[in-house]
Design an enzyme around this catalytic site. Structure first.
Site, short mmCIF file in Angstrom:
data_model
loop_
_atom_site.label_atom_id
_atom_site.label_comp_id
_atom_site.label_asym_id
_atom_site.label_seq_id
_atom_site.Cartn_x
_atom_site.Cartn_y
_atom_site.Cartn_z
CG ASP A 15 -1.97 1.05 1.12
OD1 ASP A 15 -2.35 1.54 -0.02
OD2 ASP A 15 -2.78 1.37 2.15
CG ASN A 48 -7.20 -2.45 -6.28
OD1 ASN A 48 -6.34 -3.12 -6.04
ND2 ASN A 48 -7.73 -1.50 -5.55
#
Length: 244
Positions: free
Chosen positions: A15, A63
């Site tokens: 991340d 996503n």
């Protein structure tokens, strides 16, 4: 890293690419490109340390909600990584697997992924498992659907299904549970990642953004992992006896 216990299954939620790019005054895709370079180093390093399985949260089901141009770039970046790294992965005896609803990937991306998996299938070293189009809840739902289908066909008895039996319907049931889960960028959550295999994982959170993550950060996480006492519901005394 001498004398440290190495996790058999290491997983990383990579991340911070977007935030890294913003800090650098660059577009988000620059962060993703830099992140891919970090993947190359971490894969080689963990393989040398003796990690058995390395799962990378590469692209989540959520996503798909990102802007189409960003999703398209990520798919192209994945293709470029696999094509560019196939020889190096092979030289390091690394096997490749993927987990997720990969049928949702673009056909071209599916073809590149499948070819890479096939080309590395005979390797016997570390398994690099890419979580692609992956969601922890989706995996459990897919497992339940498979089990229900077989039950309706009379091939399994529901009364005999327990934890271990259900686990055989998960993606790659041969993979062990995750020993250590690392998440970068300072976020303290697991974001629908490997919910089944994270039941007793040790969690390590770091403020370091993924593009800045390096081998020293792996060392730090492993050192912390070795300071943990994994009880699995047992008492300290039972754990001590089990480790004798």
């Amino acid at each position: 890293m001498q004398d440290l216990k190495i996790p058999e299954h290491l997983a990383i939620i990579m991340d911070g690419n977007g935030r890294w790019a913003k800090i650098q005054g660059k577009p988000r895709i620059a962060g993703h490109s830099k992140g891919a370079e970090v993947v190359r180093d971490i894969v080689k390093y963990t393989s040398r340390l003796g990690v058995g399985y390395l799962t990378l949260y590469t692209f989540s089901m959520e996503n798909w909600l990102r802007p189409k141009d960003e999703v398209g770039f990520l798919m192209e970046l994945l293709e470029e990584y696999l094509k560019g790294e196939i020889s190096e992965l092979n030289n390091n005896n690394i096997r490749l697997t993927v987990s997720g609803r990969t049928q949702l990937l673009p056909e071209k991306t599916q073809a590149v992924v499948n070819e890479a998996v096939e080309n590395l299938s005979k390797n016997t070293g570390m398994v690099l498992n890419l979580a692609l189009s992956y969601g922890g809840r989706s995996e459990i739902v897919d497992a339940a659907k498979q089990m229900a289908k077989l039950a309706l066909q009379g091939e399994i008895e529901l009364d005999k299904i327990e934890r271990d039996e259900f686990g055989q319907f998960m993606y790659h049931p041969e993979m062990p549970d995750i020993d250590l889960l690392i998440r970068t960028s300072g976020e303290i959550r697991i974001s629908n990642f490997m919910l089944w295999r994270c039941a007793y994982s040790e969690l390590f959170f770091t403020d370091v953004l993924w593009p800045d993550f390096g081998t020293a950060n792996i060392d730090e996480a492993f050192e912390e992992y070795n300071r943990r006492v994994r009880r699995f519901g047992m008492t300290d005394e039972q754990v001590a006896e089990d480790n004798e």
